[in-house]
Motif scaffolding. Structure first.
Motif, short mmCIF file in Angstrom:
data_model
loop_
_atom_site.label_atom_id
_atom_site.label_comp_id
_atom_site.label_asym_id
_atom_site.label_seq_id
_atom_site.Cartn_x
_atom_site.Cartn_y
_atom_site.Cartn_z
N GLN A 1 0.87 -1.28 -0.03
CA GLN A 1 0.24 -0.10 -0.24
C GLN A 1 0.89 1.36 0.00
O GLN A 1 1.84 1.25 0.63
N TYR B 1 0.45 5.38 1.05
CA TYR B 1 -0.12 6.29 1.59
C TYR B 1 0.10 7.48 1.06
O TYR B 1 1.44 7.74 1.03
N ASN C 1 -4.78 5.99 2.25
CA ASN C 1 -4.23 5.04 1.40
C ASN C 1 -4.84 5.35 0.06
O ASN C 1 -6.01 5.16 -0.20
#
Length: 171
Positions: free
Chosen positions: A135, A137, A142
């Motif tokens: 992921q 961010y 996110n």
């Protein structure tokens, strides 16, 4: 080891241990002195292993660190690089083979690298072991997830802004 000297000042020392419970040799004792100048060097097997130089740089396996004041240089082999970019050298990892940083966590946790500034803007790259997702961010949100696909969670896909594809979709 920390003791009290007879005059009440604290003592710091460095000791060698030879696979035993008691020190072989006490090699340095400091009794409240601030007069130490220059480099602090640690050797094992007749080779330098760790140095803290007079500027505060820490180097492992090299006596010429390629990092700024208070930076860290870890060298596992000579890559041929003679200096680091002045903008990216707080931690410098050098090797002759594949180099990297490993972040290990339990199976149900995440590992990541964060980016913060005084205004509260923050970014993070993290891997979630429980969901098997990489992921990214941005601004604390996110924004991207990678599994088998790239999922853009908010915003548009823009390829070569002004010269390529600007694709927006909504439900």
């Amino acid at each position: 080891k920390a003791d009290k000297a007879s005059d009440g000042n604290g003592i710091g020392d460095i000791q060698f241990f030879n696979n035993g419970a008691s020190p072989v040799t006490e090699i340095l004792a400091l009794r409240g002195s601030t007069d130490i100048k220059g480099d602090l060097v640690f050797n094992t097997s007749n080779s330098e292993r760790l140095r803290i130089d007079g500027n505060g740089r820490v180097s492992i396996n090299t006596d010429t660190p390629h990092c700024a004041n208070l930076g860290v240089h870890i060298k596992t082999g000579d890559s041929g690089v003679t200096s680091a970019s002045t903008n990216r050298d707080d931690v410098f990892i050098e090797g002759v083979d594949h180099s990297g940083i490993t972040i290990s966590t339990a199976n149900n946790k995440t590992g990541g690298i964060g980016f913060d500034d005084p205004d509260g803007n923050r970014g993070r790259v993290q891997y979630s072991h429980s969901s098997d997702k990489m992921q990214i961010y941005t601004s604390g949100t996110n924004s991207f997830e990678f599994t088998d696909d790239l999922n853009i969670l908010d915003g548009n896909l823009v390829v070569a802004d002004g010269h390529g594809i600007d694709f927006s979709a909504s439900e």
